[in-house]
Design an enzyme around this catalytic site. Structure first.
Site, PDB file in Angstrom:
ATOM      1  N   CYS B 116       0.894  -1.166   0.000  1.00  0.00           N
ATOM      2  CA  CYS B 116       0.000   0.000   0.000  1.00  0.00           C
ATOM      3  C   CYS B 116       0.927   1.209   0.000  1.00  0.00           C
ATOM      4  O   CYS B 116       1.484   1.554   1.040  1.00  0.00           O
ATOM      5  CB  CYS B 116      -0.905   0.010   1.226  1.00  0.00           C
ATOM      6  SG  CYS B 116      -1.866   1.535   1.347  1.00  0.00           S
ATOM      7  N   CYS B 119      -0.697   4.328   2.218  1.00  0.00           N
ATOM      8  CA  CYS B 119      -0.832   4.268   3.678  1.00  0.00           C
ATOM      9  C   CYS B 119      -0.429   2.896   4.180  1.00  0.00           C
ATOM     10  O   CYS B 119       0.764   2.578   4.191  1.00  0.00           O
ATOM     11  CB  CYS B 119      -2.221   4.698   4.148  1.00  0.00           C
ATOM     12  SG  CYS B 119      -3.632   3.887   3.354  1.00  0.00           S
ATOM     13  N   SER B 120      -1.393   2.053   4.563  1.00  0.00           N
ATOM     14  CA  SER B 120      -1.014   0.785   5.206  1.00  0.00           C
ATOM     15  C   SER B 120      -2.066  -0.284   4.984  1.00  0.00           C
ATOM     16  O   SER B 120      -2.208  -1.174   5.814  1.00  0.00           O
ATOM     17  CB  SER B 120      -0.812   1.021   6.698  1.00  0.00           C
ATOM     18  OG  SER B 120      -1.980   1.604   7.261  1.00  0.00           O
ATOM     19  N   CYS B 121      -2.836  -0.202   3.888  1.00  0.00           N
ATOM     20  CA  CYS B 121      -3.932  -1.150   3.659  1.00  0.00           C
ATOM     21  C   CYS B 121      -3.390  -2.578   3.623  1.00  0.00           C
ATOM     22  O   CYS B 121      -2.388  -2.852   2.945  1.00  0.00           O
ATOM     23  CB  CYS B 121      -4.647  -0.808   2.353  1.00  0.00           C
ATOM     24  SG  CYS B 121      -5.375   0.826   2.426  1.00  0.00           S
TER      25      CYS B 121
END
Lengths: 218, 215
Positions: B116, B119-121
């Site tokens: 991702c 962000c941090s998906c």
């Protein structure tokens, strides 16, 4: 917004350093920040898109030098104030001086087992999908100063629609207060060379999940 | 630093607080939680329960069960590739599974990697919370233009004939890699196979353990 969070393809950040036997949380407050975010989302007073937008809006130097959960904490503080859920003075004081706003619901201990799954972001389609698998598309050259999910490295690039993923809440609209504005979502596949030029590894392919407003026929 | 008597999960802070960001953050988060609780938005007991769930209930052991079943059961594997959310639901591994899970299969010709960049998906339901490196600038910046270099950071070298496909999780769809079943595991039970499935092999930054490496 074109800020530091949009990192795909940047140079200079060094090696990836996996931590052997990494704990789920490195400190007790990290777990509390994560759980506070989940519990506040459960109230319906804030949502995931606002959460991402608040973190992206941190100054780049703060973003780069803050740990992951510190960014979550700073983002939650900013959202709580922005959406009128608490005053900055109250957070600074560590106590509420005004009653809270009415919220749709409050997470109880009994609700927790059923709250571990992400909500559904699929919505009924307001119109037929504009593209089908196999279609060549060009991503738009957009630079909104607000939240978007089209990364910079994949703007104004030609790719192929690989799959339709249904119709979903459109983050770009949500953060502008325009409601969910559901849009078709596609997996769009790019050749490495299209993204990175002739130096790209010949076999590389990269896909993004692209909302329909990001795309035009190519 | 004051011991926090309200929050049992804070006890492990004391040994690693150096009067710097950690203790500052502990106080800052406590202030925020207190305000949100006094406003009536959150119940601290539910916060405790959530933390416990993320520390003990969700994790890559769930994804490992899914992969081991796909290795053992061709019909399940087909269903998983067709619609992972639907296929995983009857396994009863969680109360519910989000409806946007997508399984992508590694082959001798193609290696998949998940990132991702924005962000941090990450597929929390099947892999738990993401490790720090997954959320870090080095991984997010390089996975999309130097995946082979990233693999080298993990000590993984793929055959030169294996192409790499990177999936950037830019929306609410979530991806899990179905790695290749190791050789020499014919006749193994799903339990035994699951022990070979590492978290990183389901992100695409690692490979499953070989039969001799199983704990």
């Amino acid at each position: 917004m074109d800020s530091i969070h949009d990192m795909g393809g940047m140079h200079g950040f060094g090696k990836v350093e996996p931590e052997p036997n990494e704990p789920v949380f490195h400190s007790g407050w990290e777990g509390r920040v994560l759980a506070l975010n989940r519990a506040m989302a459960y109230t319906g007073a804030t949502n995931i898109d606002q959460s991402r937008a608040a973190i992206e809006a941190l100054p780049p130097d703060v973003y780069l030098t803050s740990s992951y959960y510190k960014k979550w904490a700073l983002g939650l503080e900013a959202r709580v104030v922005k959406y009128g859920l608490a005053g900055a003075n109250e957070i600074k004081a560590g106590h509420a001086s005004q009653p809270g706003k009415a919220v749709a619901r409050k997470l109880s201990v009994a609700d927790v087992p059923n709250s571990l799954t992400r909500g559904s972001f699929a919505r009924p389609a307001p119109a037929p999908a504009r593209f089908q698998p196999g279609d060549r598309v060009r991503t738009k050259n957009i630079h909104p100063a607000t939240h978007t999910r089209l990364p910079r490295y994949a703007r104004d690039k030609v790719g192929v629609v690989e799959a339709l993923r249904g119709c979903h809440v459109f983050p770009d609209a949500v953060v502008l207060g325009k409601g969910e504005d559901p849009q078709w979502l596609y997996t769009v596949l790019f050749e490495g060379r299209e993204l990175w030029g002739d130096d790209a590894e010949p076999s590389l392919k990269v896909s993004i999940e692209a909302f329909e407003p990001y795309l035009e026929p190519a | 630093m004051a011991q926090n008597h309200d929050h049992p999960h804070d006890h492990d802070d004391d040994h690693d607080a150096h009067g710097s960001e950690l203790s500052e953050m502990q106080l800052r988060v406590r202030a925020l939680e207190t305000v949100l609780a006094e406003k009536g938005y959150i119940d601290p007991a539910a916060i405790d329960k959530l933390i416990e769930a993320y520390e003990t209930k969700v994790g890559p052991h769930i994804g490992a069960r899914v992969v081991a079943k796909a290795w053992s059961d061709p019909a399940f594997k087909r269903a998983l590739i067709e619609d992972a959310s639907k296929a995983v639901l009857p396994l009863g591994l969680l109360n519910r599974i989000g409806d946007h899970l997508i399984a992508v299969e590694n082959t001798p010709e193609l290696h998949n990697m998940i990132v991702c960049t924005l962000c941090s998906c990450y597929p929390w339901e099947v892999l738990g919370l993401p490790p720090v490196w997954y959320k870090s600038a080095p991984y997010r910046s390089r996975a999309v233009n130097d995946p082979r270099g990233v693999l080298a950071d993990f000590g993984v070298t793929l055959p030169t004939g294996t192409a790499i496909r990177v999936w950037d999780s830019t929306a609410e769809t979530r991806f899990i890699v179905l790695p290749m079943r190791p050789q020499g595991t014919a006749g193994w039970s799903e339990d035994k196979l699951a022990a070979l499935v590492t978290r990183d092999s389901m992100i695409g930054t690692g490979l499953p353990k070989q039969p001799g490496e199983a704990a």
